[in-house]
Design an enzyme around this catalytic site. Structure first.
Site, PDB file in Angstrom:
ATOM      1  CG  HIS A 151      -1.715   6.194  -6.008  1.00 43.00           C
ATOM      2  ND1 HIS A 151      -2.814   6.520  -6.755  1.00 43.00           N
ATOM      3  CD2 HIS A 151      -1.066   5.236  -6.707  1.00 43.00           C
ATOM      4  CE1 HIS A 151      -2.830   5.804  -7.856  1.00 43.00           C
ATOM      5  NE2 HIS A 151      -1.778   5.007  -7.853  1.00 43.00           N
ATOM      6  CG  HIS A 206      -6.439   6.839  -0.959  1.00 41.84           C
ATOM      7  ND1 HIS A 206      -6.682   7.464  -2.163  1.00 41.84           N
ATOM      8  CD2 HIS A 206      -7.649   6.464  -0.476  1.00 41.84           C
ATOM      9  CE1 HIS A 206      -7.980   7.478  -2.390  1.00 41.84           C
ATOM     10  NE2 HIS A 206      -8.590   6.877  -1.380  1.00 41.84           N
ATOM     11  CE  LYS A 208      -3.733  11.247  -1.561  1.00 44.27           C
ATOM     12  NZ  LYS A 208      -3.455  10.072  -2.401  1.00 44.27           N
ATOM     13  CE1 TYR A 246      -6.760  12.742  -4.428  1.00 46.80           C
ATOM     14  CE2 TYR A 246      -8.532  11.806  -5.743  1.00 46.80           C
ATOM     15  CZ  TYR A 246      -7.197  12.116  -5.580  1.00 46.80           C
ATOM     16  OH  TYR A 246      -6.297  11.812  -6.570  1.00 46.80           O
ATOM     17  CE  LYS A 299       1.131   6.442  -9.920  1.00 46.02           C
ATOM     18  NZ  LYS A 299       0.883   7.773  -9.351  1.00 46.02           N
ATOM     19  CG  ASP A 300      -1.763   2.407  -9.959  1.00 44.98           C
ATOM     20  OD1 ASP A 300      -0.834   3.016  -9.393  1.00 44.98           O
ATOM     21  OD2 ASP A 300      -2.936   2.816  -9.956  1.00 44.98           O
TER      22      ASP A 300
END
Length: 188
Positions: free
Chosen positions: A57, A114, A67, A127, A163-164
């Site tokens: 992402h 990431h 991040k 994070y 989504k992934d």
């Protein structure tokens, strides 16, 4: 010589028979490492099964996010992929094991995708981000399109979000991130 933009950070722990104390973020300490962004949002994720994979992402300009990632329960393998247009290290990646036990953190700057995979059940990851979530700038690339050596048993299909499962491949990605002259180098 410029240092790599992705940094593995190993905060010092001060321990005794009661446990330990660590300072996991200090603006002056991070500035000395070349990390000068301002963090404005903290995120926390929980993954119940082992081999849950979240990523790869990023947020696109003008709402990109630096991040600072750490695992506060369990163990993860955390990665950053160079997606800066015209970078000599475009598509290359670095990774490190982050765990509650080792206390290590990974700094991932804007221009890097990431992601992480959990290495055991019940992992929690926190994070810090340098910008707030902006759904219109949300982006990603397919976790299996980069050649990352994810530390999973052969034949394992990771747990992915809907989504992934629909992210485009790195080969199909038209990067909006500029190259800043800093090469991605192995983590030290």
């Amino acid at each position: 010589m410029m240092t790599s933009p992705v940094k593995l950070i190993r905060p010092r722990r001060h321990g005794d028979d009661r446990g330990w104390f660590t300072e996991y973020y200090s603006e002056p300490t991070f500035a000395a490492l070349g990390i000068t962004c301002t963090f404005v949002q903290d995120n926390h994720s929980y993954s119940a099964p082992a081999f849950t994979l979240r990523g790869l992402h990023f947020q696109t300009p003008p709402r990109g996010q630096d991040k600072l990632v750490r695992c506060i329960r369990g163990r993860i393998y955390d990665v950053a992929v160079d997606v800066r247009k015209d970078s000599p290290t475009y598509g290359q990646w670095v990774g490190a094991e982050l765990s509650a036990e080792n206390g290590h953190q990974l700094f991932i700057p804007i221009g890097f995708a990431h992601g992480f995979v959990t290495l055991e059940p019940d992992c929690e990851v926190t994070y810090k981000c340098s910008d707030t979530y902006a759904p219109e700038q949300d982006g990603g690339i397919a976790w299996d399109s980069v050649g990352i050596d994810w530390p999973m048993p052969a034949g394992t299909i990771p747990g992915l979000s809907p989504k992934d499962t629909r992210q485009s491949t790195l080969a199909d990605f038209d990067s909006p991130f500029p190259y800043d002259g800093r090469l991605l180098t192995p983590l030290s």
